[in-house]
Design a protein around this motif. Sequence first.
Motif: not given
Ligand code: SAH
Length: 319
Positions: A34, A37, A45, A85, A87, A91, A109-111, A136-138, A159-160, A162
């Motif tokens: 995490k 970001y 990214f 997340g 971002g 999508k 999102d954390i960013s 925040g941090d999920y 999505p992603g 992640t």
């Molecule tokens: N959903 C987008 C971004 C994927 S990248 C896509 O599919 O393209 C992963 C995203 O999750 C980033 O935006 C990052 O900031 C967020 N992220 C990663 N760890 C996280 C956490 N612990 N809490 C909240 N957001 C987080």
Amino acid sequence: MRDISLHDLSLSQTSSLREVLRGLGSPQKELPCKLFYDEVGSQLFEQITTLDEYYPTRAEQRIMRLGGSEMAAEFGPECLLIEYGSGSSQKVRNLLDHLARPAGYVPIDISCELLEQSADLISKDYPGLRVMPVCGDYTADLTLPESLPRSRRKVAYYPGSTIGNFTPEDARRFLLRMAEVCGQGGGLLVGVDMKKDPLMLHRAYNDALGVTAAFNLNILARLNRELGADFAVDQFRHYAFYNPVFARVEMHLVSLSDQEVHVANARIHFDRGESIWTEASYKYNPQEFADLAGRAGWRVQRVWTDDRGLFSVQYLEVA
Ligand code: SAH
Ligand code: AVI
């Protein structure tokens, strides 16, 4: 329509110095992914998603474009969409374009900078939609706004791939928590990267332009900027490979010399060749993911894949 209250959290709260020092103090040094970001990392990214080698974004976006209306029909009318997340919130547009009278959209999102920008763009493009961003941090105890609008169904969107950045056991726990958040009748739409030719995976995390390397190394620059650490960033090298035994891509930063680094009051020694493990990216076949989700109280309803079988998007409901 965009709610103004951002639940803002800074690095010191989201990932304490203690967490960093614990990671760097363990036998296999590690840092939580995490931390990638911050503002610079999020921009890197976004660049990764445009690379020829990084197939997941294109594959998932295509699945979403083709399947968005079917997915929205599965959710039904008046659903509250909670995106983990989020971002750049690209999508999700494939869902918002088709949802019947959505109760609201909660991107998490954390960013924070990227989240705010993306939430503003979504509000502008979907004027009737209630948008409630949560920064925040999920993985921590994140609270959703108390005044969530009434809805027929809560649907989490993740999505992603992640979810692949958790170990399978942590993913199971996280899925369990999402089931609690969504409650009885709740839904989950999740993007999951699939197992494939290891060479294709290798290329995706070792792009020719070196953007993934810059993304990985930025974590050290961030610790220098925000925690006053003194990493010599040019003394570390990006190293990523697919580990077929665990079905995961591992990203590491390898020390190019014997060296000492200071983080706060701690002195950390690196042998030449020693690594910091910064990210795991697990790959699942649809059945493997269904089994994992099943152990967290979710039942798969539908699976969409691309024509090359690279990526899957799965809709699940609380069992
Ligand atoms: N959903 C987008 C971004 C994927 S990248 C896509 O599919 O393209 C992963 C995203 O999750 C980033 O935006 C990052 O900031 C967020 N992220 C990663 N760890 C996280 C956490 N612990 N809490 C909240 N957001 C987080
Ligand atoms: C966000 N996450 C799923 C990406 C992945 O592929 O694991 C992050 C990333 N790491 C290197 N490239 C992209």
